[in-house]
Design a protein around this motif. Structure first.
Motif: not given
Length: 241
Positions: A17-25, A152-162, A235-238
């Protein structure tokens, strides 16, 4: 929708539910990764609610001496989580002299994150690999669900483009949730007695550290030796619906 109201559990959120330009949604995908405090707080019905969410794997960031029931924890049926995969993936070696000297005074602050991955890069790498290799529906937790889980959450979210601001906002939610709460942390937790005002002041003082971590995940992953394939899988996980 991000807050997870599993019975007996608090400070638990879906990383979706956090905005990211890398997500298909256009935003991180729900029901892939959740963050929370020590799992021993969950009641039988809380575990059932977690399963309904889609929980399949628990990645425990604590050291082994922190694991297990404590006074006041709910008594649960032995079969409640018997089919779940529980992975021990500690981010800390609390017997490491350098870690103890540098990090112990600041373990309740994101100030220690950069020292954690500098002093113990292999442990942080193995944690990220455990998440990358897990079946979808992962709960990441430590003791309070704030600092190790926050890192760990910060790294996951940052890696996902959040955006770094949104990552800092996610960390702030955990600071507010845990202010004044007993966590059974291995070291003194000054935040266990904080008021809302003290928590908000702390958030203002430390937000830049969280934003920096989220903005520089590639540099962190270089430091810990995480492969490009593993970064992509995380990245794909999120981001991949």
């Amino acid at each position: 929708m991000r807050n997870l109201n599993w019975n007996g559990y608090f400070n638990a959120r879906d990383l979706g539910g956090l905005p990211t330009p890398l997500s298909t949604t256009g935003s991180t995908v729900f029901k892939r990764v959740a963050r929370g405090p020590r799992r021993e707080m969950l009641t039988d019905s809380g575990w059932a609610e977690a399963r309904q969410w889609g929980l399949s794997t628990v990645v425990d960031l604590r050291c082994m001496h922190e694991v297990g029931g404590r006074e006041g924890d709910p008594v649960i049926d032995n079969f409640t989580h018997s089919s779940l995969v529980i992975v021990s993936a500690p981010t800390e070696d609390q017997d490491n002299p350098a870690f103890r000297e540098v990090c112990f005074p600041i373990l309740d602050s994101p100030e220690y994150w950069r020292h954690n991955w500098r002093i113990l890069p292999n442990l942080v790498r193995e944690t990220m690999q455990a998440i990358a290799n897990a079946e979808t529906g992962v709960l990441i937790h430590c003791s309070a669900g704030r600092d190790r889980t926050g890192m760990i959450s910060a790294l996951l979210l940052g890696n996902a483009g959040v955006s770094p601001d949104d990552v800092a906002g996610d960390y702030a939610e955990s600071v507010r949730a845990m202010a004044g709460a007993k966590t059974h942390a291995p070291t003194h937790d000054r935040q266990a007695s904080w008021s809302v005002t003290e928590a908000d002041q702390w958030i203002a003082e430390t937000a830049s550290i969280v934003r920096e971590a989220a903005a520089n995940t590639d540099a962190v992953f270089d430091t810990i030796g995480l492969s490009q394939d593993e970064r992509s899988r995380l990245r794909e996980l999120l981001t991949e619906a």
